[in-house]
Design a protein around this motif. Sequence first.
Motif, mmCIF file in Angstrom:
data_model
loop_
_atom_site.group_PDB
_atom_site.id
_atom_site.type_symbol
_atom_site.label_atom_id
_atom_site.label_comp_id
_atom_site.label_asym_id
_atom_site.label_seq_id
_atom_site.Cartn_x
_atom_site.Cartn_y
_atom_site.Cartn_z
ATOM 1 N N SER A 108 0.839 -1.201 0.000
ATOM 2 C CA SER A 108 0.000 0.000 0.000
ATOM 3 C C SER A 108 0.871 1.246 0.000
ATOM 4 C CB SER A 108 -0.915 -0.003 1.232
ATOM 5 O OG SER A 108 -0.142 0.031 2.419
ATOM 6 N N LEU A 119 -9.175 1.344 8.792
ATOM 7 C CA LEU A 119 -8.889 1.744 7.403
ATOM 8 C C LEU A 119 -9.752 2.946 7.026
ATOM 9 C CD1 LEU A 119 -8.720 -1.720 5.586
ATOM 10 C CD2 LEU A 119 -6.854 -0.372 6.500
ATOM 11 N N ASN A 120 -11.017 2.909 7.450
ATOM 12 C CA ASN A 120 -11.947 4.000 7.162
ATOM 13 C C ASN A 120 -12.955 4.038 8.303
ATOM 14 O OD1 ASN A 120 -13.880 5.785 6.215
ATOM 15 N ND2 ASN A 120 -13.802 5.015 4.104
ATOM 16 N N THR A 125 -14.736 0.048 3.299
ATOM 17 C CA THR A 125 -13.580 0.128 2.404
ATOM 18 C C THR A 125 -13.779 -0.882 1.283
ATOM 19 O OG1 THR A 125 -12.104 0.767 4.196
ATOM 20 C CG2 THR A 125 -11.085 -0.157 2.208
ATOM 21 N N THR A 126 -13.637 -0.420 0.043
ATOM 22 C CA THR A 126 -13.751 -1.337 -1.096
ATOM 23 C C THR A 126 -12.353 -1.792 -1.491
ATOM 24 O OG1 THR A 126 -13.643 0.471 -2.710
ATOM 25 C CG2 THR A 126 -15.828 -0.174 -1.920
ATOM 26 N N LEU A 127 -12.244 -3.113 -1.736
ATOM 27 C CA LEU A 127 -10.942 -3.686 -2.110
ATOM 28 C C LEU A 127 -11.193 -4.914 -2.978
ATOM 29 C CD1 LEU A 127 -7.868 -3.396 -1.685
ATOM 30 C CD2 LEU A 127 -8.077 -4.936 0.262
ATOM 31 N N ASP A 133 -13.688 -9.648 -4.631
ATOM 32 C CA ASP A 133 -14.026 -8.565 -3.710
ATOM 33 C C ASP A 133 -13.800 -9.009 -2.273
ATOM 34 O OD1 ASP A 133 -14.820 -6.859 -5.769
ATOM 35 O OD2 ASP A 133 -16.877 -7.643 -5.765
ATOM 36 N N SER A 185 -7.585 -3.151 -6.937
ATOM 37 C CA SER A 185 -8.334 -1.912 -7.155
ATOM 38 C C SER A 185 -9.184 -1.622 -5.940
ATOM 39 C CB SER A 185 -9.217 -2.035 -8.408
ATOM 40 O OG SER A 185 -10.144 -3.093 -8.270
ATOM 41 N N GLY A 186 -9.650 -0.372 -5.801
ATOM 42 C CA GLY A 186 -10.483 -0.001 -4.667
ATOM 43 C C GLY A 186 -9.902 1.155 -3.892
ATOM 44 N N ASP A 187 -10.187 1.172 -2.600
ATOM 45 C CA ASP A 187 -9.839 2.322 -1.765
ATOM 46 C C ASP A 187 -8.442 2.247 -1.161
ATOM 47 O OD1 ASP A 187 -12.362 3.330 -2.233
ATOM 48 O OD2 ASP A 187 -13.237 2.337 -0.473
ATOM 49 N N VAL A 188 -7.667 1.203 -1.493
ATOM 50 C CA VAL A 188 -6.309 1.075 -0.960
ATOM 51 C C VAL A 188 -5.336 1.076 -2.141
ATOM 52 C CG1 VAL A 188 -4.719 -0.299 0.441
ATOM 53 C CG2 VAL A 188 -7.155 -0.260 1.016
ATOM 54 N N PRO A 189 -4.771 2.230 -2.504
ATOM 55 C CA PRO A 189 -3.819 2.280 -3.619
ATOM 56 C C PRO A 189 -2.561 1.466 -3.283
ATOM 57 C CG PRO A 189 -4.581 4.480 -3.012
ATOM 58 C CD PRO A 189 -5.013 3.559 -1.920
#
Length: 453
Positions: A108, A119-120, A125-127, A133, A185-189
């Motif tokens: 990350s 995390l949020n 959190t989408t991951l 998923d 992909s998602g909210d954790v680059p």
Amino acid sequence: MSVSTGLISGIDYKTMISQLMQVEANPQTLLKQQLSATNADAAAYRAVNTRFEALRTAAAALTADTAWTATKASSSDPSVTATAAAGATAGSLSFTVTSLATTHSVYSTGSWATADTALNATGPTTLTIGGVDVPLAAGQTLTDAVTAINESTAGVTAVAVDTGSGFRLQLTSQKSGAGGVFTVSGDVPVATLSSGTDAKLRVGDATAGYDVTSPTNTFTDVLPGTTFTVSKKDAAATVTVSKDPDATAAKVQTLVDAANALQSAITSYTDPKSSSATLKGDTTLRALSNRIAGVVSYAVGGVSASTVGIQLNRDGTFAFDKTVFTGALTADPAKVQKVFAESKVTSTGADGVSGNADDVSSPIGLAAQLEALAKGASDTTTGSLVLLATSEDAQAKDLQARIDAWDTRLALREQTITRQFTAMETALSTMQNQASWLSSQIAGLPSWSSSSK
């Protein structure tokens, strides 16, 4: 019942009864001696049977085709290790290691203060990892994310890494090579730590050669039946596969050692001149010993055992000459294999047609004969030695029952004798008391009654 002390008679009844019981127990003593001998016989049969089973195993190893197709692999470079299975194709392969296999891994780009930081905190959190998923609810921590990812089917291993300036999420593919590359992909680059690539070999030169790839650093069946592992980029190596007569010779040595150990055991247990021989003169074992020795006395297909390195010693043991064996094996492998493993059809089915399911094969090779002989002795249900040991066990069981019956009989006999001696002591005590009373009565008579005579 307590034993009389013998205070009246002065006789040591305890010792006398003990001695009488020793005489009474003579039949039981003989039964115990028989039981000890029977158990010793059963143990001896089983000890010899264990040697027969070792012989059967060693002989069976030489009747298998794989014993005669042993190969070995070698590498010209220590960074390449190679192994060859039985029957591997002989040959060689020269190559250069173009690249080593790597495993895809990402981390990350952002970090968290601790592994237990959410995390949020305000929403989910989408991951998505490799198309799978991984749902994470609001407030779930980095530790929760690691657990969820590892429990998913994404095919990656997650870990929270302490960088010293915060915790990062690191994901590593469970498959090495290019086939293990995954997307996130998602909210954790994330950023790439290492990109999954296959190991690659270049066989030949840049223009005339070809490439071979593997998802790991291990290559299988590039040469049929051979596996080799590379560990150094740009290493140039030649892997060579060749016949391995030493491996087959080792199996023959194992057979010879097993046969000799068995012959030695039979001699030890049956020697008529030895006072300690448990199975002295046992005809079954002596017959089996003679059959083992006789195996090398006859030629197989016109080939003498001595020409393949096996000779019979005067004491019935075998001698093995590895040099003679490996020389013969190198010169004519098929002939040597026949000497050890050949079997022939000795009868056919009712229709007289050779090759149908009713055909019976008779072992004529050295190892084939020894395997059949050993199986006949050590088979768990029909083996001659197994049956002998089982017979001894049955006899021992009967003897033990008779010994136990004697325990009851002797206990009753001891009680009877003890009662008899106790009764005798009681009678003597009564008589002694009566004698004392008479003496006192006589002493009390007037003196004139005796002087008036």
